[in-house]
Design an enzyme around this catalytic site. Structure first.
Site, PDB file in Angstrom:
ATOM      1  N   LYS A  52      28.358  73.560 -16.788  1.00 39.57           N
ATOM      2  CA  LYS A  52      27.118  73.455 -17.562  1.00 39.57           C
ATOM      3  C   LYS A  52      26.100  74.503 -17.097  1.00 39.57           C
ATOM      4  CE  LYS A  52      27.467  68.466 -18.492  1.00 39.57           C
ATOM      5  NZ  LYS A  52      26.899  67.133 -18.158  1.00 39.57           N
ATOM      6  N   ALA A  71      24.171  69.206 -14.229  1.00 37.84           N
ATOM      7  CA  ALA A  71      24.471  67.939 -13.547  1.00 37.84           C
ATOM      8  C   ALA A  71      25.413  67.114 -14.415  1.00 37.84           C
ATOM      9  CB  ALA A  71      23.189  67.161 -13.269  1.00 37.84           C
ATOM     10  N   ASP A  72      26.157  66.250 -13.752  1.00 36.34           N
ATOM     11  CA  ASP A  72      27.038  65.347 -14.485  1.00 36.34           C
ATOM     12  C   ASP A  72      27.195  64.062 -13.684  1.00 36.34           C
ATOM     13  OD1 ASP A  72      28.837  65.309 -16.969  1.00 36.34           O
ATOM     14  OD2 ASP A  72      30.129  64.484 -15.413  1.00 36.34           O
ATOM     15  N   THR A  73      27.286  62.957 -14.403  1.00 30.46           N
ATOM     16  CA  THR A  73      27.419  61.643 -13.777  1.00 30.46           C
ATOM     17  C   THR A  73      28.620  60.915 -14.363  1.00 30.46           C
ATOM     18  OG1 THR A  73      25.027  61.486 -13.450  1.00 30.46           O
ATOM     19  CG2 THR A  73      26.269  59.435 -13.347  1.00 30.46           C
ATOM     20  N   ALA A 108      27.108  64.870  -9.707  1.00 30.50           N
ATOM     21  CA  ALA A 108      27.132  66.229  -9.171  1.00 30.50           C
ATOM     22  C   ALA A 108      25.944  66.999  -9.712  1.00 30.50           C
ATOM     23  CB  ALA A 108      28.428  66.933  -9.559  1.00 30.50           C
TER      24      ALA A 108
END
Length: 200
Positions: A52, A71-73, A108
């Site tokens: 991203k 960011a990623d969850t 992250a």
């Protein structure tokens, strides 16, 4: 100081950056978010956060004065990643699975800019009390679960389901602020960018 761009449409991540007084500009770039075959959850969220951020920087034309945050969850139960529910049946299945149990939330954060990149992955454990069928139906009717990983938002109505949290609350919301602040500092971006006050 470099200008910070946020490669996310998430209002929650913007609010978290605003909480630590870090201004940003949204620069969304779409990527393929499907997990790779046999990809571990921690590797998955880090890869997506980095991709991203890279895609956001590419969309900016690779500006030298830009830093892009991605960011990623992921909500993980028994090693399985629970994404965003497609419909009520998926949401109900997820919440039934999470009910009365503990699960992992992996978030992250990645920064790209100035010819380098860095990332951190934060793991938290969230425990739910038992959830009734009536609560699952009422929660879906609120509209909140529709765009949330694992079909819930800890910062919203689903807070009443959470009996215990071990780890970072802000990471479960979508951005680990302690680790994000450290990364921002490495890229020369200060937190607490507050307006100067005059003499008292």
């Amino acid at each position: 100081m470099a200008e910070l761009f946020l490669a996310s449409a998430s209002p929650r991540r913007r609010e978290l950056l605003a909480q630590i007084a870090v201004p940003c500009v949204t620069q969304i770039a779409s990527i393929d978010e499907n997990p790779l075959p046999a990809e571990p959850a921690a590797a998955y969220v880090e890869r997506l956060a980095r991709e991203k951020a890279r895609a956001g920087l590419l969309a900016l034309g690779g500006r030298d004065d830009a830093v892009v945050l991605g960011a990623d969850t992921a909500v993980v139960l028994d090693g399985r990643i629970l994404g965003k529910p497609a419909d009520f049946n998926e949401s109900r299945a997820m919440l039934r699975a999470l009910s009365g149990r503990s699960h992992q939330v992996l978030t992250a954060v990645a920064l790209v800019g100035g010819g380098r990149e860095a990332a951190r992955v934060v793991s938290s454990e969230v425990s739910f009390r038992p959830i009734s069928e009536a609560e699952i139906e009422a929660y879906w009717a609120s509209g909140e679960p529709c765009d949330k990983a694992g079909s819930y938002g800890i910062q919203g109505l689903a807070a009443v389901f959470v009996s215990q949290l071990q780890g970072s609350y802000s990471a479960v919301v979508g951005l680990p602020l302690c680790e994000t602040a450290e990364l921002l500092g490495e890229f020369g971006i200060a937190c607490w960018q507050l307006p100067a006050k005059g003499p008292r």
